[in-house]
Design an enzyme around this catalytic site. Structure first.
Site, PDB file in Angstrom:
ATOM      1  N   SER A 210       0.670  -1.188   0.038  1.00  0.00           N
ATOM      2  CA  SER A 210       0.036   0.335   0.057  1.00  0.00           C
ATOM      3  C   SER A 210       0.800   1.274  -0.013  1.00  0.00           C
ATOM      4  O   SER A 210       1.425   1.443  -1.004  1.00  0.00           O
ATOM      5  CB  SER A 210      -0.890  -0.091   1.233  1.00  0.00           C
ATOM      6  OG  SER A 210      -1.962   0.917   0.924  1.00  0.00           O
TER       7      SER A 210
ATOM      8  N   ASP B  53      -2.732   6.420  -3.618  1.00  0.00           N
ATOM      9  CA  ASP B  53      -1.544   5.944  -2.842  1.00  0.00           C
ATOM     10  C   ASP B  53      -1.086   4.604  -3.915  1.00  0.00           C
ATOM     11  O   ASP B  53      -1.361   4.554  -4.818  1.00  0.00           O
ATOM     12  CB  ASP B  53      -1.877   5.381  -1.418  1.00  0.00           C
ATOM     13  CG  ASP B  53      -2.688   4.203  -1.430  1.00  0.00           C
ATOM     14  OD1 ASP B  53      -3.500   4.140  -2.427  1.00  0.00           O
ATOM     15  OD2 ASP B  53      -2.860   3.346  -0.519  1.00  0.00           O
TER      16      ASP B  53
ATOM     17  N   ASP C 166      -1.380   1.558  -3.941  1.00  0.00           N
ATOM     18  CA  ASP C 166      -2.179   0.577  -4.325  1.00  0.00           C
ATOM     19  C   ASP C 166      -3.533   0.980  -4.980  1.00  0.00           C
ATOM     20  O   ASP C 166      -4.347   0.209  -5.105  1.00  0.00           O
ATOM     21  CB  ASP C 166      -2.200  -0.738  -3.347  1.00  0.00           C
ATOM     22  CG  ASP C 166      -3.038  -0.460  -2.205  1.00  0.00           C
ATOM     23  OD1 ASP C 166      -3.012   0.696  -1.814  1.00  0.00           O
ATOM     24  OD2 ASP C 166      -3.701  -1.391  -1.706  1.00  0.00           O
TER      25      ASP C 166
ATOM     26  N   ASP D 177      -6.087   2.493  -3.272  1.00  0.00           N
ATOM     27  CA  ASP D 177      -7.348   2.422  -2.570  1.00  0.00           C
ATOM     28  C   ASP D 177      -7.542   3.524  -1.482  1.00  0.00           C
ATOM     29  O   ASP D 177      -8.491   3.636  -0.862  1.00  0.00           O
ATOM     30  CB  ASP D 177      -7.395   1.073  -1.705  1.00  0.00           C
ATOM     31  CG  ASP D 177      -6.361   0.893  -0.583  1.00  0.00           C
ATOM     32  OD1 ASP D 177      -5.317   1.886  -0.577  1.00  0.00           O
ATOM     33  OD2 ASP D 177      -6.316  -0.209   0.093  1.00  0.00           O
TER      34      ASP D 177
END
Length: 450
Positions: free
Chosen positions: A103, A242, A244, A246
């Site tokens: 992430s 960000d 990833d 999400d």
């Protein structure tokens, strides 16, 4: 029963250190394959996507080997946002989806996250079952039953069309100039295309990943780059994702950042005004007090969950509501997606901009943001703050001084060896002083315990 490998958001760690090693990830793939394929067809199907970290290649191969040894077929998505993998897992009728990503963390961290066949996080009992399986000796199915690996056709195109389908069909983004900061991460290809295909003039930045520059001074954890770009380009607004895809933060035309609380305020207000807010909104312990007060004025029910999108989701499910999120920018619209989705959340706000003709600066004006002091105390290993007498004593003293004029949240991160100290109140100087005082106590106690 406690879990050895799974934390609050999958299996996380520094690449090359347990549990993010080739051997453990191979075993994890095998164990997950054994558990997730039970009761399914002879050859269950699992999707694997990843972000842009250089370690993704290695971990992808290890997972492939483990899943294949368990007799599970694999479909590779390549670099794709986490919510895209949740969506495609559901629509492909797969047994599970796996995301290789850490992430918003630096490139040398990585992690393995799982989605169920419904595109939701795995329940605790399934994670426990996978951990039990990991204690068993690794065996390989007969050669005729080994899983096969294929590329998933046009994964990016399918997800782009899905995102666009969540935007009101009568609206477009014609005439809007938008800067999109892709964090050199998983959404570097799809995010600019979603907004440009809806008509926006898109200027993409941090969209040249090299395996090492993910989240590096860019994206939602470093919005300064986007702020400068919005002002330099004289753009209407900016969108920061960000690594990833999400989380999302927004920047208005004046260069000011809108966090997840302000985004929730805009979305919830528009939904209530249009009769589309079903129930209330779920935030977290870190949600700004100003949002809670704004919702009270609008008569919008509000609940706080523990920090972490899985806890927000659990509270939404318990309440039967659809909208929730975190200050960090995890925004969940359950009527649109099964998990937090940065692109879809941004489209929700853009629809309000188009419907009202107002700017982001105008739309956020109705919410007063209370000053917050946020201090991350990094340590060499995890530390039990609840069991530390000095820390608990210092916490009580801070709470007494703030009294009814503020609040304090002290919590250990679920994804890294960090204790987060957050204070909120009316006096910025007071909360900064008390926050630093508490953080210093945590650091001393952790060093002594190490």
């Amino acid at each position: 029963m406690s879990k050895k490998f799974f934390g609050t958001d999958g299996v996380r760690g520094r690449m090359g250190h347990e549990p993010i090693t080739p051997e453990t990830v191979l075993k994890l793939g095998w164990a997950a394959g054994r558990v997730l394929a039970k009761g399914g067809p002879d050859h269950a199907k699992v999707l694997i996507g990843k972000d842009t970290r250089v370690s993704g290649y290695l971990l992808e191969s290890a997972l492939e080997a483990g899943l294949s040894a368990a007799g599970v077929d694999i479909r590779l998505l390549g670099p794709m946002p986490t919510p895209a993998i949740a969506y495609l897992t559901r629509t492909a009728r797969a047994s599970a989806g796996i995301v290789i990503s850490a992430s918003h963390n630096p490139y040398d961290d990585n992690g393995i996250k799982f989605f169920s066949a419904d595109g939701t996080k795995l329940p605790d009992e399934v994670e426990h079952a996978i951990e039990r399986e990991m204690r068993e000796p690794l065996t390989t199915v007969e050669s005729a039953q080994l899983g096969k690996v294929k590329r998933y056709p046009d994964a990016a195109g399918r997800y782009i069309e899905f995102c666009k389908s969540t935007f009101p069909h009568r609206l477009n983004l014609d005439g809007l100039k938008i800067v999109v900061d892709c964090a050199n991460g998983a959404a570097y290809q799809v995010a600019p295309l979603v907004f440009s295909e809806l008509g926006a003039n898109v200027i993409a930045i941090a969209n040249s990943p090299d395996g090492f520059n993910i989240n590096d001074q860019c994206g939602s954890t470093h919005p300064e780059l986007l702020q400068k770009a919005v002002l330099a380009e004289q753009a209407d607004l900016g969108i920061a994702l960000d690594g990833d895809g999400d989380r999302v933060l927004l920047v208005d035309g004046k260069g000011e950042v809108l966090d997840g609380d302000q985004i929730l305020y805009i979305i919830a207000g528009a939904r209530k005004g249009g009769g589309r807010l079903h129930g209330g909104v779920v935030g977290t312990l870190m949600t700004n007090l100003g949002l809670e007060q704004a919702f009270a004025t609008q008569q919008i029910p509000f609940r706080r969950a523990n920090v972490g999108d899985r806890y927000v989701l659990a509270e939404l499910s318990q309440q039967g509501w659809e909208l929730g999120g975190e200050t960090s920018g995890h925004i969940i619209c359950l009527d649109k997606s099964t998990t937090g989705d940065a692109i879809i959340a941004a489209l929700e706000v853009l629809a309000v901009v188009r419907q009202t003709g107002q700017s982001l600066a105008d739309l956020k004006a109705g919410m007063q943001v209370f000053p917050q002091a946020m201090i991350n105390v990094r340590m060499s290993k995890r530390f039990d703050i609840k069991g530390s007498a000095p820390v608990q004593s210092a916490l009580r003293q801070v709470e007494m001084e703030l009294a009814a004029n503020g609040r304090v949240v002290l919590r250990a991160s679920g994804t890294e060896p960090v204790v987060r100290v957050m204070l909120e109140g009316r006096d910025p100087a007071q909360i900064q002083r008390l926050g630093q005082q508490l953080a210093d106590t945590v650091k001393r106690a952790a060093d002594e315990a190490a």
